[in-house]
Design a protein around this motif. Sequence first.
Motif, short mmCIF file in Angstrom:
data_model
loop_
_atom_site.label_atom_id
_atom_site.label_comp_id
_atom_site.label_asym_id
_atom_site.label_seq_id
_atom_site.Cartn_x
_atom_site.Cartn_y
_atom_site.Cartn_z
N TRP A 63 20.76 3.55 31.85
CA TRP A 63 19.27 3.66 31.46
C TRP A 63 18.70 2.05 31.56
O TRP A 63 19.32 1.16 31.26
CB TRP A 63 19.33 3.78 29.93
CG TRP A 63 18.02 3.84 29.45
CD1 TRP A 63 17.40 5.15 29.31
CD2 TRP A 63 17.16 3.08 29.04
NE1 TRP A 63 16.02 4.88 28.82
CE2 TRP A 63 16.01 3.58 28.57
CE3 TRP A 63 17.28 1.70 28.82
CZ2 TRP A 63 14.75 2.94 28.18
CZ3 TRP A 63 16.15 0.89 28.12
CH2 TRP A 63 15.07 1.75 27.97
N PRO A 64 17.69 2.18 32.31
CA PRO A 64 17.07 3.06 33.03
C PRO A 64 17.66 2.86 34.48
O PRO A 64 17.47 1.82 34.75
CB PRO A 64 15.56 2.94 33.07
CG PRO A 64 15.42 1.41 32.83
CD PRO A 64 16.65 0.84 31.84
N ALA A 65 17.68 3.88 35.22
CA ALA A 65 18.34 3.96 36.49
C ALA A 65 18.16 5.36 37.17
O ALA A 65 18.51 6.23 36.71
CB ALA A 65 19.96 3.44 36.73
N ALA A 66 17.36 5.25 38.41
CA ALA A 66 16.97 6.55 39.07
C ALA A 66 18.16 7.02 39.51
O ALA A 66 18.11 8.12 39.71
CB ALA A 66 15.89 6.14 40.00
N ASP A 67 19.12 6.46 39.96
CA ASP A 67 20.47 6.74 40.61
C ASP A 67 21.71 7.12 39.73
O ASP A 67 22.49 7.64 40.27
CB ASP A 67 20.93 5.40 41.72
CG ASP A 67 21.44 4.45 40.96
OD1 ASP A 67 20.83 4.28 40.08
OD2 ASP A 67 22.11 3.57 41.79
N ALA A 68 21.37 7.00 38.44
CA ALA A 68 22.35 7.35 37.60
C ALA A 68 21.59 7.69 36.37
O ALA A 68 21.96 7.51 35.23
CB ALA A 68 23.43 6.32 37.37
N SER A 69 20.71 8.90 36.50
CA SER A 69 19.76 9.33 35.51
C SER A 69 20.58 9.64 34.00
O SER A 69 21.76 10.23 34.06
CB SER A 69 19.01 10.52 35.92
OG SER A 69 18.33 11.08 34.71
N GLN A 70 20.03 9.46 33.06
CA GLN A 70 20.63 9.74 31.60
C GLN A 70 20.43 11.24 31.54
O GLN A 70 21.40 11.89 30.41
CB GLN A 70 19.70 8.98 30.71
CG GLN A 70 18.38 9.57 30.59
CD GLN A 70 17.61 8.86 29.44
OE1 GLN A 70 18.05 8.48 28.28
NE2 GLN A 70 16.38 8.65 29.65
N GLN A 71 19.74 12.15 32.10
CA GLN A 71 19.57 13.61 31.86
C GLN A 71 19.27 13.99 30.60
O GLN A 71 18.54 14.68 30.56
CB GLN A 71 21.10 14.21 32.46
CG GLN A 71 21.75 13.83 33.48
CD GLN A 71 20.85 14.40 34.70
OE1 GLN A 71 20.59 15.70 34.74
NE2 GLN A 71 20.51 13.72 35.88
N VAL A 72 19.62 13.53 29.59
CA VAL A 72 19.14 14.01 28.26
C VAL A 72 19.55 12.72 27.18
O VAL A 72 20.22 11.93 27.54
CB VAL A 72 20.10 15.13 27.83
CG1 VAL A 72 21.58 14.95 27.73
CG2 VAL A 72 19.40 15.98 26.69
N HIS A 73 18.77 12.74 26.30
CA HIS A 73 18.98 11.76 25.33
C HIS A 73 18.61 12.45 23.77
O HIS A 73 17.96 13.37 23.61
CB HIS A 73 18.36 10.55 25.23
CG HIS A 73 16.67 10.45 25.35
ND1 HIS A 73 15.88 10.57 26.29
CD2 HIS A 73 16.27 10.16 24.05
CE1 HIS A 73 14.77 10.62 25.79
NE2 HIS A 73 14.95 10.24 24.39
N LEU A 74 19.15 11.84 22.72
CA LEU A 74 18.79 12.37 21.43
C LEU A 74 17.70 11.27 20.76
O LEU A 74 17.96 10.05 21.04
CB LEU A 74 19.84 12.10 20.61
CG LEU A 74 21.17 13.38 21.02
CD1 LEU A 74 22.39 12.99 20.17
CD2 LEU A 74 20.68 14.53 21.28
N ASP A 75 16.65 11.95 19.95
CA ASP A 75 15.72 11.11 19.28
C ASP A 75 16.00 11.45 17.98
O ASP A 75 16.34 12.49 17.45
CB ASP A 75 14.35 11.54 19.63
CG ASP A 75 13.62 11.23 20.96
OD1 ASP A 75 14.41 9.97 21.51
OD2 ASP A 75 12.76 11.39 21.16
N LEU A 76 16.50 10.37 17.13
CA LEU A 76 16.85 10.31 15.45
C LEU A 76 16.10 9.92 14.70
O LEU A 76 15.69 8.48 15.16
CB LEU A 76 18.39 9.60 15.41
CG LEU A 76 19.60 10.39 16.82
CD1 LEU A 76 20.71 9.49 16.39
CD2 LEU A 76 19.55 11.95 16.40
N THR A 77 15.45 10.47 13.82
CA THR A 77 14.25 9.84 13.12
C THR A 77 14.90 9.29 11.81
O THR A 77 16.17 9.61 11.45
CB THR A 77 13.29 11.04 12.59
OG1 THR A 77 14.01 11.98 11.93
CG2 THR A 77 12.53 11.41 13.64
N VAL A 78 14.33 7.85 11.69
CA VAL A 78 14.91 7.33 10.26
C VAL A 78 13.79 6.59 9.63
O VAL A 78 12.51 6.61 9.96
CB VAL A 78 16.01 6.00 11.02
CG1 VAL A 78 17.15 6.53 11.69
CG2 VAL A 78 15.04 4.96 11.86
#
Length: 121
Positions: A63-78
């Motif tokens: 992260w961030p990298a176009a050639d090794a994308s994260q695909q999905v991530h979690l948004d956790l509210t606090v």
Amino acid sequence: MALAKLGAVALDCPDPGALAAFYAGVLGGTVEAEGDGRWVDLRLPEGGTLAFQAAPGYVPPKWPAADASQQVHLDLTVEDLDAAEKEVLALGAKVLDAEDRRRGWRVYADPAGHPFCLCAC
């Protein structure tokens, strides 16, 4: 009418039990391992399941990298970003984005390298 209902969000990782324990420390819930431990569920207190699947040869996203994308991530509210950050770092998270500490979210990687955000509610 919905066609389907979400059963779980599943993350590939090298050690499902360890990653489930990390997220149990962050989100609460009950860890349930199945069979040989290659699939582990985290049953969340408010309902829903976060699942972890062993992936041979797992390579974490960058992260961030176009050639090794994260695909999905979690948004956790606090409630408190600073307090939550201390806790996730103690559980094994790593800071990915330390640029602007004043905005309403911060980006981290879990112990297997998956990006996630803590977001002020």
